[in-house]
Design an enzyme around this catalytic site. Structure first.
Site, PDB file in Angstrom:
ATOM      1  N   SER A  77       0.973  -1.459  -0.268  1.00 20.83           N
ATOM      2  CA  SER A  77       0.241   0.391  -0.329  1.00 20.83           C
ATOM      3  C   SER A  77       0.654   1.143   0.258  1.00 20.83           C
ATOM      4  CB  SER A  77      -0.786  -0.104   1.375  1.00 20.83           C
ATOM      5  OG  SER A  77      -1.919  -0.899   1.711  1.00 20.83           O
ATOM      6  N   THR A 179      -2.799   3.351   4.092  1.00 19.50           N
ATOM      7  CA  THR A 179      -0.930   4.648   4.634  1.00 19.50           C
ATOM      8  C   THR A 179      -0.372   4.311   5.566  1.00 19.50           C
ATOM      9  OG1 THR A 179      -3.584   5.390   3.687  1.00 19.50           O
ATOM     10  CG2 THR A 179      -0.970   6.945   4.012  1.00 19.50           C
ATOM     11  N   THR A 197       1.339   6.980   0.368  1.00 18.29           N
ATOM     12  CA  THR A 197       1.248   5.648   0.126  1.00 18.29           C
ATOM     13  C   THR A 197       1.021   5.915  -1.539  1.00 18.29           C
ATOM     14  OG1 THR A 197      -1.838   4.544   0.519  1.00 18.29           O
ATOM     15  CG2 THR A 197      -0.928   7.083  -0.167  1.00 18.29           C
ATOM     16  N   ARG A 207      -6.607   9.238 -10.475  1.00 14.25           N
ATOM     17  CA  ARG A 207      -6.951   8.955  -9.045  1.00 14.25           C
ATOM     18  C   ARG A 207      -6.567   9.754  -7.699  1.00 14.25           C
ATOM     19  NH1 ARG A 207      -6.436   7.170  -2.523  1.00 14.25           N
ATOM     20  NH2 ARG A 207      -8.548   7.347  -2.040  1.00 14.25           N
ATOM     21  N   THR A 230      -5.817   7.733   8.185  1.00 13.14           N
ATOM     22  CA  THR A 230      -4.911   7.045   7.505  1.00 13.14           C
ATOM     23  C   THR A 230      -7.005   6.059   7.479  1.00 13.14           C
ATOM     24  OG1 THR A 230      -4.490   4.464   6.862  1.00 13.14           O
ATOM     25  CG2 THR A 230      -4.796   5.042   9.477  1.00 13.14           C
ATOM     26  N   GLY A 231      -6.570   4.885   5.856  1.00 13.51           N
ATOM     27  CA  GLY A 231      -8.727   4.978   5.669  1.00 13.51           C
ATOM     28  C   GLY A 231      -8.651   5.048   4.114  1.00 13.51           C
TER      29      GLY A 231
HETATM   30  N1  GLY Z   1      -6.020   6.771   2.637  1.00 14.24           N
HETATM   31  C1  GLY Z   1      -5.516   6.560   1.353  1.00 14.24           C
HETATM   32  C2  GLY Z   1      -6.511   6.702   0.243  1.00 14.24           C
HETATM   33  O1  GLY Z   1      -6.654   6.997   0.401  1.00 14.24           O
HETATM   34  O2  GLY Z   1      -4.759   7.204  -0.913  1.00 14.24           O
END
Ligand code: GLY
Length: 317
Positions: A77, A179, A197, A207, A230-231
């Site tokens: 990730s 992340t 990330t 994106r 994070t998330g």
């Molecule tokens: N928190 C990392 C992302 O959504 O890219």
């Protein structure tokens, strides 16, 4: 081992097995230098702590910590080894912020293993805060960063497998972490933060999530403290979570209360049951706290050279 797996079960087992883990939804107080990172990131914290011993500076520490998962091919990730977007490209986001309010970030950066260091170079060597895509890559190359293939065989295989169904389903928690966000207090009591990330696996090409956005994934104010996230980045972006947490702390909330309030802003407005957000906050007194929507979020703390993983409190019981 499967790349991404729901942690709702695995984290519970890991927690039982780990003597160093402890459940927490209380503000915990520390004095002196400290490193915090999202998820179970002991190696990153140790590297950050070692950096702090050398230079004493929180900014160096958060950068050094972020570089560990960036270079780890098994971390799917972040950085090298990160899962690609749905077109097979590994695209990276990162940001960094220092105690003076300086900030740098890169979005949609490809082929560079250490986006956090490019973000720092943006902060220190350009008049800008954010560079994106081709421009960020060109800047990185001009700064002497090496162009590399970041798509590992494992990540490529996972992508080929994913293409059989092409189902886009962000996972609630990710096996090791997603992340990495870091916060640190340095030897002079100053605070800095960082985040890096590869974003969501199999996202649309182009994106960009919260991770490169100052105020969303990371915010620091040396008068108050710092926060990181994070998330599922879309919801951190929609609520500007890290900035919100710092402002809540400025207005008297503890780090724990501020994280809980920021999670409640999401819970009240969105269908939160299908995704995870975790927040981590640290104030200038060295008090820290964390909160998440779902079970499974944890964070890593290093104080006096001792590193501990702590299970975060969470909303959805
Ligand atoms: N928190 C990392 C992302 O959504 O890219």
């Amino acid at each position: 081992m499967k790349r991404r797996a729901f942690l709702q079960q695995t984290t519970a087992l890991a927690t039982l097995a780990s003597a160093s883990s402890q459940a927490s939804n209380q503000t915990i107080k520390n004095t002196g230098p400290i490193i915090l990172s999202t998820w179970k990131n002991e190696k990153a914290n140790i590297a950050a702590w070692e950096s702090l011993q050398k230079t004493g500076r929180a900014l160096d520490a958060v950068e050094a910590g972020a570089r560990i998962p960036e270079a780890d091919p098994n971390d799917t990730s972040v950085g090298y080894g990160g899962f690609p977007d749905r077109d097979g490209h590994v695209t990276l986001d990162a940001c960094i912020m220092d105690e003076k309010g300086n900030a740098g970030s890169v979005t949609f950066l490809q082929h560079i293993m250490h986006p956090i260091s490019v973000a720092r170079a943006v902060m220190e060597k350009t008049p800008h805060v954010m560079l994106s895509g081709e421009g960020a890559l060109q800047f990185a190359l001009d700064q002497g960063f090496k162009k590399e293939n970041l798509l590992t065989e494992t990540a490529k295989k996972a992508w080929i497998e994913w293409k059989k169904t092409s189902k886009y389903e962000p996972k609630i928690n990710i096996e090791r972490h997603d992340t990495i966000g870091l916060l640190a207090i340095g030897n002079k009591g100053e605070i800095s933060g960082a985040c890096t990330t590869s974003g969501l696996a199999f996202k649309m090409h182009g994106r960009v999530g919260d991770s490169p956005v100052i105020g969303a994934a990371v915010f620091c104010d040396d008068e108050v403290g710092g926060a990181c996230a994070t998330g599922l980045g879309e919801f951190v972006l929609k609520t500007l979570g890290s900035f919100l947490i710092v402002e809540l702390m400025r207005n008297g909330k503890t780090p724990q209360q501020a994280c809980e309030e920021a999670i409640m802003r999401i819970v009240k407005r969105y269908n939160y049951k299908e995704f995870q957000i975790g927040y981590l906050a640290l104030n200038k007194k060295g008090e820290y706290g964390a909160y998440a929507i779902q079970k499974g979020f944890n964070y890593t703390v290093t104080v006096d050279g001792k590193t501990t993983v702590i299970e975060s409190g969470y909303y959805m019981k």
